[in-house]
Design a protein around this motif. Structure first.
Motif, PDB file in Angstrom:
ATOM      1  N   UNK A 231       0.823  -1.210   0.000  1.00 17.49           N
ATOM      2  CA  UNK A 231       0.000   0.000   0.000  1.00 17.49           C
ATOM      3  C   UNK A 231       0.859   1.263   0.000  1.00 17.49           C
ATOM      4  N   UNK A 232       0.311   2.370  -0.446  1.00 18.56           N
ATOM      5  CA  UNK A 232       0.967   3.655  -0.248  1.00 18.56           C
ATOM      6  C   UNK A 232       1.308   3.794   1.227  1.00 18.56           C
ATOM      7  N   UNK A 233       2.558   4.075   1.527  1.00 18.49           N
ATOM      8  CA  UNK A 233       2.977   4.148   2.918  1.00 18.49           C
ATOM      9  C   UNK A 233       3.786   2.954   3.364  1.00 18.49           C
ATOM     10  N   UNK A 234       3.928   1.936   2.508  1.00 17.57           N
ATOM     11  CA  UNK A 234       4.790   0.820   2.854  1.00 17.57           C
ATOM     12  C   UNK A 234       4.092  -0.312   3.570  1.00 17.57           C
ATOM     13  N   UNK A 239       5.133   3.909   8.852  1.00 19.01           N
ATOM     14  CA  UNK A 239       5.413   4.709   7.659  1.00 19.01           C
ATOM     15  C   UNK A 239       4.142   5.120   6.908  1.00 19.01           C
ATOM     16  N   UNK A 240       2.977   4.773   7.464  1.00 22.19           N
ATOM     17  CA  UNK A 240       1.718   5.212   6.873  1.00 22.19           C
ATOM     18  C   UNK A 240       1.033   4.195   5.994  1.00 22.19           C
ATOM     19  N   UNK A 241       1.324   2.921   6.160  1.00 24.95           N
ATOM     20  CA  UNK A 241       0.701   1.884   5.347  1.00 24.95           C
ATOM     21  C   UNK A 241      -0.820   1.933   5.417  1.00 24.95           C
ATOM     22  N   UNK A 245      -4.000   1.747   2.449  1.00 28.33           N
ATOM     23  CA  UNK A 245      -5.015   0.723   2.719  1.00 28.33           C
ATOM     24  C   UNK A 245      -6.395   1.373   2.833  1.00 28.33           C
ATOM     25  N   UNK A 246      -6.492   2.468   3.567  1.00 30.83           N
ATOM     26  CA  UNK A 246      -7.763   3.157   3.738  1.00 30.83           C
ATOM     27  C   UNK A 246      -8.283   3.771   2.446  1.00 30.83           C
ATOM     28  N   UNK A 247      -7.381   4.340   1.642  1.00 26.30           N
ATOM     29  CA  UNK A 247      -7.799   4.896   0.354  1.00 26.30           C
ATOM     30  C   UNK A 247      -8.350   3.802  -0.555  1.00 26.30           C
ATOM     31  N   UNK A 248      -7.725   2.627  -0.528  1.00 29.34           N
ATOM     32  CA  UNK A 248      -8.229   1.508  -1.322  1.00 29.34           C
ATOM     33  C   UNK A 248      -9.624   1.093  -0.850  1.00 29.34           C
ATOM     34  N   UNK A 249      -9.853   1.146   0.444  1.00 24.35           N
ATOM     35  CA  UNK A 249     -11.177   0.826   0.967  1.00 24.35           C
ATOM     36  C   UNK A 249     -12.236   1.804   0.441  1.00 24.35           C
ATOM     37  N   UNK A 250     -11.881   3.086   0.356  1.00 22.87           N
ATOM     38  CA  UNK A 250     -12.813   4.071  -0.183  1.00 22.87           C
ATOM     39  C   UNK A 250     -13.151   3.740  -1.634  1.00 22.87           C
TER      40      UNK A 250
END
Length: 364
Positions: A231-234, A239-241, A245-250
């Motif tokens: 995911x974006x963030x590693x 590091x913000x993974x 993950x949350x953006x993909x859920x949206x």
């Protein structure tokens, strides 16, 4: 010197391939133009190098040449479209044009689409709205590829988000996967024999994969595989993974859930009944006042960003700047096509009985 290929010649070649697959002349031209438009804007991961993927999906029966999308539920500002497993680019243009039509009539249009196919880059459809003087948004789910934070295998898709808004000297366009990179970029690195950078692909949700082994790519869409895109963030919340993950859920909500179709882990490239889902939004800023004044202020805001002091040897870009520069370069000097993609076009043409020699003559 790097070899370049005339975009009109490549467009004609790709159009001939899809015509050989049984698409009518108008649809073949539309498909080819959307694919080449992506290359022209410097996004090689989703351009002509994807023709081999579409060819594979057609052979598997995942894409139906004669199918057409249709509205199955509708209000003044919304609709659900069934793509009936038609070519994703054709479904995408149909769906976004419907959202644009509703936005022009009512100020806002949102369309959720199910039973579609890979449609290229999300930004292309958002940009259709911007070309119509509107703000545009599009997203799509995909087969399982992203390993959610703390998980041990892929479950969500690369789930890209595309956003576009009119501005001068060119539209603002933001188009990104919610993984660190899209799968297409991994494909390009493997074609070119390059090692994958850290934090692109992970194994067992934790260990970064440094490899140009093609088996890495094969595992990315396997629901049972422990290899997946990060995911974006590693790979860590540190590091913000959780953000990627949350953006993909949206994206999953706006696509599979609202369209009442498949979510990413239910999608299989080889299952012709497991289509993907997409969303399309068009918004008329006139809902908020003087549209021209809004766009003028936005353009001035972007110029202020570009004028910011930058680190030595760099400049501050606004989303869409690099794509606009790539377009100018490729119209003038031609497209960049790697050797393997070139060979794939030749092999597909041979199998389908396409006379490809005129295109090779133009290339050489």
């Amino acid at each position: 010197m790097e070899k370049r290929y005339d975009s009109q010649v490549v467009t004609a070649w790709v159009q001939a391939i899809f015509a050989a697959w049984g698409f009518n002349a108008a649809d073949s031209q539309t498909i080819a133009q959307t694919i080449i438009d992506t290359d022209l804007h410097g996004i090689a991961s989703h351009g002509v190098q994807r023709v081999q993927m579409y060819d594979r999906f057609l052979r598997w029966g995942r894409i139906k040449q004669t199918a057409a999308p249709a509205v199955v539920h509708e209000t003044d500002i919304s609709a659900v479209v069934d793509g009936h497993f038609a070519m994703g680019q054709l479904v995408g243009i149909y769906s976004m044009n419907l959202a644009i039509q509703k936005a022009k009539q009512h100020g806002f249009g949102i369309v959720a689409t199910r039973n579609s196919n890979h449609y290229g880059v999300a930004g292309y459809y958002a940009n259709l709205a911007a070309d119509a003087g509107l703000i545009g948004f599009s997203s799509t789910n995909t087969g399982p590829g992203m390993i959610p934070t703390n998980a041990l295998k892929g479950f969500l898709g690369t789930d890209p988000i595309g956003f576009a808004m009119p501005a001068t000297p060119h539209h603002f366009i933001f188009d990104v996967a919610t993984t660190t990179v899209p799968q297409g970029k991994v494909e390009l690195y493997l074609k070119e024999g390059k090692d994958l950078p850290a934090l692109w692909v992970a194994k067992d949700g934790q260990t970064p994969v440094y490899s140009h082994d093609a088996t890495v790519l094969a595992g990315l869409r396997d629901a049972q595989s422990t290899v997946g895109l990060v995911p974006l963030g590693g790979i860590s919340e540190f590091t913000g993974s959780h953000k990627g993950y949350g953006l993909a859920m949206i994206v999953e909500i706006f696509t599979g859930i609202l369209a009442q179709g498949n979510v990413s882990h239910e999608i299989s490239d080889q299952d012709p009944t497991a289509g993907i889902c997409q969303s399309y939004i068009a918004l008329d800023p006139s809902l908020f006042g003087d549209k021209a004044a809004i766009y003028q202020r936005f353009s001035a805001y972007l110029e202020a960003l570009r004028a910011l002091p930058a680190v030595p040897g760099k400049r501050v870009y606004v989303h869409g700047d690099k794509e606009a520069a790539a377009y100018t370069d490729r119209i003038r000097h031609g497209l960049k096509i790697d050797a393997q993609t070139y060979s794939e076009l030749v092999a597909i043409s041979k199998r389908l009985g396409v006379d490809y020699q005129p295109y090779l003559d133009a290339f050489n």
